[in-house]
Enzyme design. Sequence first.
Site, PDB file in Angstrom:
ATOM      1  N   CYS A 183       1.009  -1.321  -0.103  1.00 34.13           N
ATOM      2  CA  CYS A 183      -0.050   0.145  -0.246  1.00 34.13           C
ATOM      3  C   CYS A 183       0.917   1.203  -0.075  1.00 34.13           C
ATOM      4  O   CYS A 183       0.505   2.378  -0.135  1.00 34.13           O
ATOM      5  CB  CYS A 183      -0.950   0.009   1.176  1.00 34.13           C
ATOM      6  SG  CYS A 183      -1.840  -1.523   1.438  1.00 34.13           S
ATOM      7  N   HIS A 197      -3.396   7.854   5.530  1.00 35.35           N
ATOM      8  CA  HIS A 197      -3.453   6.547   4.926  1.00 35.35           C
ATOM      9  C   HIS A 197      -5.067   5.919   5.175  1.00 35.35           C
ATOM     10  O   HIS A 197      -5.575   5.573   4.303  1.00 35.35           O
ATOM     11  CB  HIS A 197      -2.473   5.593   5.558  1.00 35.35           C
ATOM     12  CG  HIS A 197      -2.579   4.233   4.887  1.00 35.35           C
ATOM     13  ND1 HIS A 197      -2.285   4.278   3.285  1.00 35.35           N
ATOM     14  CD2 HIS A 197      -2.509   2.944   5.354  1.00 35.35           C
ATOM     15  CE1 HIS A 197      -2.239   3.085   2.989  1.00 35.35           C
ATOM     16  NE2 HIS A 197      -2.517   2.144   4.083  1.00 35.35           N
ATOM     17  N   GLU A 255      -2.192   5.181  13.139  1.00 34.71           N
ATOM     18  CA  GLU A 255      -1.817   6.236  12.427  1.00 34.71           C
ATOM     19  C   GLU A 255      -1.849   7.280  13.013  1.00 34.71           C
ATOM     20  O   GLU A 255      -1.327   8.379  13.168  1.00 34.71           O
ATOM     21  CB  GLU A 255      -2.533   6.283  11.027  1.00 34.71           C
ATOM     22  CG  GLU A 255      -1.824   7.428  10.016  1.00 34.71           C
ATOM     23  CD  GLU A 255      -2.608   7.617   8.722  1.00 34.71           C
ATOM     24  OE1 GLU A 255      -2.045   8.466   7.972  1.00 34.71           O
ATOM     25  OE2 GLU A 255      -3.422   6.659   8.476  1.00 34.71           O
ATOM     26  N   LYS A 273     -10.037   7.575   1.258  1.00 32.34           N
ATOM     27  CA  LYS A 273     -10.460   6.388   1.063  1.00 32.34           C
ATOM     28  C   LYS A 273     -11.812   6.125   1.712  1.00 32.34           C
ATOM     29  O   LYS A 273     -12.472   4.957   1.249  1.00 32.34           O
ATOM     30  CB  LYS A 273      -9.609   5.354   2.075  1.00 32.34           C
ATOM     31  CG  LYS A 273      -8.126   5.170   1.235  1.00 32.34           C
ATOM     32  CD  LYS A 273      -7.331   4.187   2.125  1.00 32.34           C
ATOM     33  CE  LYS A 273      -5.783   3.989   1.516  1.00 32.34           C
ATOM     34  NZ  LYS A 273      -5.017   5.227   1.462  1.00 32.34           N
ATOM     35  N   HIS A 286      -9.812   1.726  -0.793  1.00 38.24           N
ATOM     36  CA  HIS A 286      -8.123   1.393  -0.954  1.00 38.24           C
ATOM     37  C   HIS A 286      -7.675   0.925  -2.224  1.00 38.24           C
ATOM     38  O   HIS A 286      -8.021  -0.194  -2.566  1.00 38.24           O
ATOM     39  CB  HIS A 286      -7.626   0.412   0.318  1.00 38.24           C
ATOM     40  CG  HIS A 286      -6.334   0.408   0.583  1.00 38.24           C
ATOM     41  ND1 HIS A 286      -5.314   0.888  -0.167  1.00 38.24           N
ATOM     42  CD2 HIS A 286      -5.736   0.064   1.648  1.00 38.24           C
ATOM     43  CE1 HIS A 286      -4.183   0.958   0.298  1.00 38.24           C
ATOM     44  NE2 HIS A 286      -4.307   0.404   1.593  1.00 38.24           N
ATOM     45  N   PHE A 331       1.395  -3.219   3.955  1.00 38.36           N
ATOM     46  CA  PHE A 331       1.877  -4.367   4.941  1.00 38.36           C
ATOM     47  C   PHE A 331       3.404  -4.890   4.584  1.00 38.36           C
ATOM     48  O   PHE A 331       3.831  -4.547   3.481  1.00 38.36           O
ATOM     49  CB  PHE A 331       1.051  -5.626   4.151  1.00 38.36           C
ATOM     50  CG  PHE A 331      -0.323  -5.551   4.236  1.00 38.36           C
ATOM     51  CD1 PHE A 331      -1.018  -4.913   5.372  1.00 38.36           C
ATOM     52  CD2 PHE A 331      -1.369  -6.471   3.618  1.00 38.36           C
ATOM     53  CE1 PHE A 331      -2.309  -4.873   5.676  1.00 38.36           C
ATOM     54  CE2 PHE A 331      -2.797  -6.641   3.934  1.00 38.36           C
ATOM     55  CZ  PHE A 331      -3.162  -5.752   5.102  1.00 38.36           C
TER      56      PHE A 331
END
Length: 418
Positions: free
Chosen positions: A169, A308, A319, A340, A345, A404
């Site tokens: 990502c 994010h 975050e 998002k 995403h 990830f």
Amino acid sequence: MSRRVVITGMGAVTPLGTGTDKFWEGIKANKIGFSYIDKFDTSNTGIKIAGIVRDFDEAAYFDIKGCFDKKESKRMDRFTKFAVVAAHEALEDAGTDFSDLDPYRVGVLVGSGIGGIDLTLSEYEKYLEKGPSRISVFYIPMMISNMAAGTISMKTGFRGANFDISSACATGNHTIGEAFRKIKDGYLDAAVAGGTESTNVEFTYGGFSNMKALTKSDDLERASIPFDKERNGFVLGEGSGIVILEEYEHAKARGAKIYAEIAGYGATCDGYHMTSPMPTGEAAGKGMSLAIEEAGLTPADIDYINAHGTSTGLNDKYETAAIKLAFGEYADKVKINSTKSMIGHLLGAAGAVEAIICAKSIQEGFIHKTLGYKVPDEECDLDYCVKENINQEVKAALSNSLGFGGHNATLCFKKVSD
């Protein structure tokens, strides 16, 4: 040698529409780009909603120079087609083909988190049914994730640094960040940079669903709800975002339209877990601090963060912790949102599309609201712009991407000033 780097062109293929203008209009109107999955029976995975690009008409590009014809389209995976179209729009928007530059000084850095998974599945079915001799001769070059960057180079003639960064990502921010560095440090004069992804297949939904990453909501308005206490997973999306990066003096000399300056880039790794961000937010916070420092700014100078903000339980609270570490007493003063909440995403394309949001926000003085938010979470207690769109000057903005594997990438954008 240190040089300034600016964005002079942008192209987008998104669940809110193909083309940057259509995408941005949807963002400003707070439209939701989600729809119900109709490509396959969703009962096996329980995943009903996705961010699917519905208006991408391949035939519309057959006669457009720089895109692809009917024959070529059969030899490109969907993720590559998205990138080619977005790159074409971005170059048209920039108003140049960089023919005045040495082609070895113009790079293409375009990444994908997964690559051609749809093609892999269809070819695997052929393999199971008829054996390896029936696998397409085009399977490998169509599937590999670097082919988007390679194809754009073939279409444009740009022969500088050309590669695919695949960091889940964080891919989009890494490709833009590395292109920024190559121009800043004098290795390139311009670059096509961004990310692309198309994963609308049952196999992908099944994999993400089994690891509890995707929401099983059937409510379009409450499917992606970043920072909301009832968030329960992200909405999987697809698309592409491409930006044209250019050395400032070159852009200025040709009278280019300049959206924003990229002034800082921070890249770190949690070194913690396969999928969970670091609970303290230390590494992601360090990435933000590095980007701000390289830009010659302080936390007090940052007006806006495009988070994010995935709508997963762990990402959003960790975050938030990272922002608090990086911003200290200014954490509750900066405006934060999550794109998002509207498009889901986009994995490897997420950071690139969100870079476009940052550039447009700086250009127009507009920060979009985070959609779907209803239930406050005591662990997510910053200003996520949940009530309304905000019209204010944006002099500096950050964009966060957390992937990830613990990959963190933050870009810092500034309003251009002489």
